[in-house]
Design an enzyme around this catalytic site. Structure first.
Site, PDB file in Angstrom:
ATOM      1  N   LEU A   1      39.156  51.335  70.264  1.00 50.55           N
ATOM      2  CA  LEU A   1      38.956  50.989  71.680  1.00 50.55           C
ATOM      3  C   LEU A   1      40.220  51.321  72.478  1.00 50.55           C
ATOM      4  CD1 LEU A   1      36.465  49.641  73.204  1.00 50.55           C
ATOM      5  CD2 LEU A   1      38.006  47.707  73.498  1.00 50.55           C
ATOM      6  N   GLY A   2      40.580  52.597  72.477  1.00 52.84           N
ATOM      7  CA  GLY A   2      41.724  53.044  73.277  1.00 52.84           C
ATOM      8  C   GLY A   2      41.254  53.444  74.666  1.00 52.84           C
ATOM      9  N   ARG A   3      41.970  54.405  75.251  1.00 53.97           N
ATOM     10  CA  ARG A   3      41.624  54.837  76.615  1.00 53.97           C
ATOM     11  C   ARG A   3      40.190  55.360  76.672  1.00 53.97           C
ATOM     12  NH1 ARG A   3      47.292  57.021  76.059  1.00 53.97           N
ATOM     13  NH2 ARG A   3      46.212  58.242  74.471  1.00 53.97           N
ATOM     14  N   ILE A   4      39.836  56.229  75.721  1.00 53.83           N
ATOM     15  CA  ILE A   4      38.488  56.823  75.756  1.00 53.83           C
ATOM     16  C   ILE A   4      37.454  55.808  75.267  1.00 53.83           C
ATOM     17  CG2 ILE A   4      37.025  58.700  74.927  1.00 53.83           C
ATOM     18  CD1 ILE A   4      39.627  60.369  74.546  1.00 53.83           C
TER      19      ILE A   4
ATOM     20  N   SER B   1      39.177  48.119  65.687  1.00 58.11           N
ATOM     21  CA  SER B   1      40.436  48.864  65.637  1.00 58.11           C
ATOM     22  C   SER B   1      41.371  47.995  64.803  1.00 58.11           C
ATOM     23  CB  SER B   1      40.983  49.144  67.038  1.00 58.11           C
ATOM     24  OG  SER B   1      41.016  47.961  67.784  1.00 58.11           O
ATOM     25  N   ARG B   2      42.637  48.398  64.657  1.00 54.41           N
ATOM     26  CA  ARG B   2      43.490  47.603  63.765  1.00 54.41           C
ATOM     27  C   ARG B   2      43.784  46.232  64.343  1.00 54.41           C
ATOM     28  NH1 ARG B   2      47.732  52.288  62.991  1.00 54.41           N
ATOM     29  NH2 ARG B   2      47.201  52.345  65.201  1.00 54.41           N
TER      30      ARG B   2
ATOM     31  N   ARG C   1      38.305  63.070  65.622  1.00 58.70           N
ATOM     32  CA  ARG C   1      38.777  64.199  64.827  1.00 58.70           C
ATOM     33  C   ARG C   1      37.911  64.277  63.570  1.00 58.70           C
ATOM     34  NH1 ARG C   1      40.629  65.942  68.645  1.00 58.70           N
ATOM     35  NH2 ARG C   1      42.803  66.311  69.218  1.00 58.70           N
TER      36      ARG C   1
ATOM     37  N   ASP D   1      31.039  66.373  67.366  1.00 53.02           N
ATOM     38  CA  ASP D   1      31.787  67.323  68.205  1.00 53.02           C
ATOM     39  C   ASP D   1      32.925  67.944  67.410  1.00 53.02           C
ATOM     40  OD1 ASP D   1      32.653  68.580  70.659  1.00 53.02           O
ATOM     41  OD2 ASP D   1      34.251  67.079  70.781  1.00 53.02           O
TER      42      ASP D   1
ATOM     43  N   GLU E   1      37.627  72.917  61.261  1.00 54.17           N
ATOM     44  CA  GLU E   1      37.159  73.738  62.393  1.00 54.17           C
ATOM     45  C   GLU E   1      37.819  75.111  62.357  1.00 54.17           C
ATOM     46  OE1 GLU E   1      37.930  71.467  65.932  1.00 54.17           O
ATOM     47  OE2 GLU E   1      36.772  69.778  65.178  1.00 54.17           O
TER      48      GLU E   1
ATOM     49  N   HIS F   1      33.428  71.250  69.409  1.00 55.63           N
ATOM     50  CA  HIS F   1      34.633  70.595  69.926  1.00 55.63           C
ATOM     51  C   HIS F   1      34.776  70.810  71.446  1.00 55.63           C
ATOM     52  CE1 HIS F   1      38.889  69.126  68.672  1.00 55.63           C
ATOM     53  NE2 HIS F   1      38.561  68.675  69.872  1.00 55.63           N
TER      54      HIS F   1
END
Ligand code: NDP
Length: 318
Positions: free
Chosen positions: A157-160, A179-180, A237, A261, A266, A284
């Site tokens: 749950l970061g910025r994105i 998240s951690r 990623r 994505d 890749e 991506h």
């Protein structure tokens, strides 16, 4: 002789960014990895004040240390898994990147993949194009999974991740995240156990940082917890998912489907996935809109401009 700072451009960039760089700085292109690059760095590595790279291309310690005059790095993108920030920091080199300006686009694509997988949109498109609808098939087109009101689990749950969570309110989804550590000041429920989150979720959207710490965080156990009615979406990623385990889970229909994505190697994509209807794949492209890429280019230029004006970088990773 030019007094403009000398920039080393590590790889191809957005054409408008390349134009701006060339208008403002003296720019040289880094040859592709191999003998030519090594010879170039030995002969000319001492000329560069700045390195411009991208999240995909990054910069390893070998490259950074081959540039003895390097004073600043400016990266196009937010992922730092390919960029050895610690090696730069050891030399006191600030690293600029482009957070926030891509939150909306990545969140939009995450939702695109939620809808595409849950509602079987690409599969339906293939069905219509192949003329199978007109042939009045004996078995009807398979039913999808309702998105509105579903349980959305967000890993990271970061910025994105927060932007994705906000999008979910428009679909009246119930949102929990892992998240951690719990994020302060948000209304969404923190789930300390990733397995519990996967069990609960109808859609599990992965948007953690990449790198060694999150490698294969989503493994066979998490996929089995998600189960045959659950859908996985990865916009973080490829390395965050054990791709071999995911291929197997999709083949065996142990999860409902996946929207991807990003991939572990890749642009190589496991060939087994090509035959499966329960996976939606894009190359991506989560931040790949005209508006967002231009905003990212501006950040790259702003970080360099601030540095050469003696100011702190507006978007510094370190
Ligand atoms: P942030 O740094 O804001 O958020 C990263 C999140 O990952 C944090 O919530 C962090 O929480 C969580 N996290 C980190 N390590 C772990 C772990 N071991 N287990 C669980 N959660 C973890 O980054 P952004 O939201 O800006 O971007 C996230 C990532 O998205 C980028 O690093 C990038 O790789 C990817 N990305 C992909 C794009 C694409 O084109 N597909 C485009 C842009 C970004 P905590 O530290 O509390 O664990």
């Amino acid at each position: 002789m030019s007094t403009r700072p000398v920039v080393l451009q590590a790889l191809s960039l957005l054409p408008s960014l390349e134009r701006q760089l060339n208008e403002t700085y003296t720019v040289h292109r880094l040859p592709p990895a191999g003998a030519e690059r090594d010879a170039f760095l030995v002969a000319r590595g001492g000329e560069f004040d700045a390195l411009v790279t991208s999240a995909a291309g990054g910069a390893d310690a070998k490259l950074i240390n081959a540039l003895p005059k390097l004073r600043v790095i400016s990266s196009f993108g937010v992922g730092l898994d390919q960029l050895d920030v610690a090696a730069a920091t050891r030399r006191g080199i600030p690293v600029g990147y482009t957070p926030d300006v891509l939150n909306d686009c990545v969140a939009d694509l995450a939702f695109g993949l939620v809808l595409a997988t849950g509602r079987r949109i690409p599969e339906g498109d293939r069905f219509v194009r192949a003329g199978r609808w007109e042939q009045k098939p004996a078995a009807p087109f398979p039913l999808g999974c309702q998105v509105s009101g579903a349980n959305l689990g967000i890993v990271g749950l970061g910025r994105i991740g927060r932007t994705i969570a906000r999008r979910a309110s428009g679909f009246e989804m119930d949102v929990r995240y892992h998240s951690r550590r719990a994020v302060e000041g948000v209304a969404w429920t923190y789930e300390p156990s990733l397995l519990e989150l996967a069990k609960w979720a109808d859609f599990l959207v992965v948007i953690t940082a990449g790198g060694a710490e999150t490698r294969h965080l989503i493994d066979a156990k998490v996929l089995d917890a998600l189960g045959p009615q659950g859908f996985l979406v990865n916009v973080s990623r490829g390395t965050v998912i054990d791709e071999a385990a995911l291929v197997k889970a999709l083949q065996d229909k142990r999860i409902g489907g996946a929207g991807l994505d990003v991939f572990e190697r890749e642009p190589q994509v496991p060939r087994e996935l090509f035959a499966l209807d329960n996976v939606v794949m894009v190359p991506h492209i989560a931040s790949a809109t005209v508006q967002t890429r231009e905003a990212m280019a501006k950040r790259v230029m702003d970080n360099l401009a601030a540095f050469f004006a003696g100011q702190p970088l507006p978007s510094a990773a370190a």
